[in-house]
Enzyme design. Structure first.
Site, short mmCIF file in Angstrom:
data_model
loop_
_atom_site.label_atom_id
_atom_site.label_comp_id
_atom_site.label_asym_id
_atom_site.label_seq_id
_atom_site.Cartn_x
_atom_site.Cartn_y
_atom_site.Cartn_z
N GLY A 166 -7.42 0.03 3.89
CA GLY A 166 -5.95 0.07 3.95
C GLY A 166 -5.42 0.71 5.21
O GLY A 166 -4.24 1.09 5.27
N THR A 201 0.82 -1.22 0.00
CA THR A 201 0.00 0.00 0.00
C THR A 201 0.86 1.27 0.00
O THR A 201 0.69 2.15 -0.85
CB THR A 201 -0.92 -0.01 1.24
OG1 THR A 201 -1.66 -1.22 1.23
CG2 THR A 201 -1.86 1.16 1.26
N VAL A 202 1.79 1.36 0.94
CA VAL A 202 2.56 2.61 1.08
C VAL A 202 3.61 2.73 -0.04
O VAL A 202 3.83 3.82 -0.58
CB VAL A 202 3.19 2.72 2.47
CG1 VAL A 202 3.97 4.03 2.61
CG2 VAL A 202 2.12 2.64 3.56
N GLY A 243 1.12 8.75 10.86
CA GLY A 243 0.89 8.88 9.42
C GLY A 243 1.57 10.13 8.87
O GLY A 243 2.78 10.31 8.97
N ILE A 281 1.36 13.17 9.93
CA ILE A 281 1.63 14.26 10.91
C ILE A 281 3.15 14.40 11.10
O ILE A 281 3.82 13.42 11.44
CB ILE A 281 0.97 13.95 12.27
CG1 ILE A 281 -0.55 13.80 12.12
CG2 ILE A 281 1.31 15.02 13.29
CD1 ILE A 281 -1.25 13.31 13.38
N ASP A 298 0.29 -1.71 18.06
CA ASP A 298 0.76 -0.69 17.11
C ASP A 298 0.88 0.66 17.84
O ASP A 298 1.86 1.39 17.65
CB ASP A 298 -0.24 -0.61 15.95
CG ASP A 298 0.10 0.50 14.97
OD1 ASP A 298 1.02 0.31 14.17
OD2 ASP A 298 -0.54 1.57 15.04
N GLY A 334 -3.18 5.00 5.95
CA GLY A 334 -3.62 5.10 4.56
C GLY A 334 -2.45 5.39 3.64
O GLY A 334 -1.41 5.90 4.05
N LYS A 373 4.33 3.03 18.55
CA LYS A 373 4.45 4.47 18.29
C LYS A 373 4.73 5.23 19.59
O LYS A 373 5.48 6.21 19.61
CB LYS A 373 3.17 4.97 17.62
CG LYS A 373 2.96 4.35 16.23
CD LYS A 373 1.54 4.52 15.73
CE LYS A 373 1.36 3.91 14.35
NZ LYS A 373 -0.05 3.84 13.94
N GLU A 384 -3.30 -3.02 10.01
CA GLU A 384 -2.10 -3.81 9.76
C GLU A 384 -2.50 -5.15 9.15
O GLU A 384 -3.65 -5.60 9.31
CB GLU A 384 -1.38 -4.08 11.09
CG GLU A 384 -0.89 -2.86 11.81
CD GLU A 384 0.12 -2.06 10.99
OE1 GLU A 384 1.09 -2.64 10.52
OE2 GLU A 384 -0.09 -0.85 10.82
#
Ligand code: HSE
Length: 432
Positions: free
Chosen positions: A187, A13-14, A134, A136, A201, A302, A205, A190
């Site tokens: 999306g 995805t990324v 994400g 930010i 998750d 996303g 972080k 995980e």
């Protein structure tokens, strides 16, 4: 004009988002940096799954090591995820003297100390803006924009999947499993969704943010974690009636050189800024001595938002390369082992306590008596009929107390519960 060639590890995805971002906004990046960015190689084990972008087959490989060892690659972008081959590839890239940009929070939370040291030893950048929040720009805010500040703490909504689930459960009484499936299709989630819903998750972080505040690696295993699995729609509803919203909250507090942290569902006042952050959005509130409170909000998951953060790191690292000043902002390397965070359990807070019982009266006397015995004062309470079989539930807000007292009280309240289930309790975070 200097050309910067990227090697992409992982084309999920990324990865696709990064290639697409370069295609659409590459000229913009060039105008703003004076550098030209090209994709030199892309490694992925799966080239059968169709993607909504076409890439030159000559760029593709299944061998990640051929990318990191390619002398034509200037910056390695790791988007494989996980702690296995991604770790080996990043170490190989750093040892080969190549800067690395990664979104891999799990890897940095578990093996950050080793990777930061490898980057320092080889005098190259290891950047991870996309790993937390994400799009930010929180890593940059902490390391650069707030550089003159002493940090008091961070309160964050750091998982887009959980925030999306909680928002939909509250707004539409949607069922947990249905919304989780949607988050996966969009999306956000995980590959292994328990990483999201069980809070791991967010813990990854939180560990990274705590390391940034502490300016040295923090030990992931020391961060207490509880996710949103099993959170009942009734608690979401009752918390709302009491004036609160439930969020999966990361708390990090700096205390005289110590660092305290935890990840748990918590109630926050409905009118607070953080409570307004809904859907896949993340929010990170940073409290410092000079700037006071700053709040960063944006899409926490996303394809494009995460790719935006990856490309910001790529541009920054490329600028460092172009001006011959790698590690312009130093890394978090330390010769010491990762520091364990301390507990927040002794910090006093208001608590939400919910008991399900067979009594229909408003906050029945036995509940009130039980709380009083443990020195807990009820500030407000609601009793409502339940949909789940019990006659009624009483949800109370107890005035500030310690977690220890709430645990003792909850053990006593258990005997009042229908079917002797555990009472539910969560801390209330005011001042956000
Ligand atoms: N699964 C993560 C989330 C992706 O939902 O926030 C971004 O780290």
């Amino acid at each position: 004009m200097k050309n910067i060639t990227l090697g992409l590890l992982g084309f999920g995805t990324v990865g696709v988002g990064v290639a697409d971002g370069l295609r659409k906004n590459g000229a913009l990046l060039t105008r703003r940096t004076g550098l030209r960015f090209t994709l030199g190689k892309i490694a992925d084990l799966d080239w059968d799954t169709p993607r909504d972008i076409t890439v030159d087959p000559a760029l593709t490989t299944t061998d990640g090591f051929s990318v990191v060892q390619d002398p034509g690659i200037d910056i390695v972008v790791e988007l494989i995820g996980g702690t296995g081959v991604a770790r080996e590839l990043i170490l190989a890239a750093l040892e080969a003297g190549k800067p690395v940009v990664t979104a891999n929070k799990a890897l940095l939370a578990r093996h950050g100390a080793e990777l930061y040291r490898a980057a320092a030893r080889n005098n190259v950048d290891l950047r991870f803006e996309a790993s937390t929040g994400g799009c930010i720009p929180i890593v940059r805010a902490i390391r650069e924009d707030l550089i003159a500040n002493r940090f008091a703490g961070i309160y964050g909504i750091l998982n887009g999947t959980c925030n999306y689930i909680l928002t939909r459960m509250e707004a539409e009484q949607a069922a947990f499993e249905d919304v989780l499936r949607e988050a996966q299709a969009l999306g956000y989630a995980e590959a292994e969704p328990s990483l999201d819903i069980d809070g791991h998750d967010t813990a990854h972080k939180t560990t990274l943010l705590a390391s940034l505040l502490h300016e040295a690696p923090v030990a992931l295993e020391s961060v207490p974690v509880q996710g949103i699995r099993g959170l009942s729609p009734e608690d979401i509803r009752l918390a709302g009636e009491l004036g609160y919203r439930i969020k999966l909250l990361a708390r990090i507090e700096c205390d005289n050189g110590d660092i305290r942290a935890e990840v748990r569902p918590a109630l926050i006042p409905r009118h607070s800024l953080l409570a307004q952050v809904s859907g896949p959005f993340n929010a990170i509130m940073v409290k410092t001595d000079m700037a006071d409170t700053t709040l960063y909000v944006g899409r926490g998951a996303g394809r494009n938002p995460t790719a935006s953060a990856v490309l910001s790191d790529v541009a920054d690292v490329a600028r460092n390369m172009a001006c011959g000043c790698p590690r312009r902002v130093p890394g978090l390397d330390s010769e010491q082992p990762a520091v364990a965070v301390k507990s927040l359990a002794q910090t006093k807070a208001k608590y939400y306590i919910r008991v399900s019982h067979a009594l229909a009266d408003t906050c029945p006397d036995p509940v009130r008596a039980c709380l009083k015995k443990d020195g807990l004062n009820i500030e407000s309470a609601v009793t409502r009929p339940l949909s789940s079989g019990h006659a009624a539930a009483t949800a109370c807000v107890a005035s500030p107390t310690t977690e220890e007292r709430v645990r003792a009280c909850a053990a006593r309240l258990k005997s009042l519960q229908s079917r002797h289930e555990q009472p539910v309790w969560m801390s209330i975070q005011e001042g956000l």
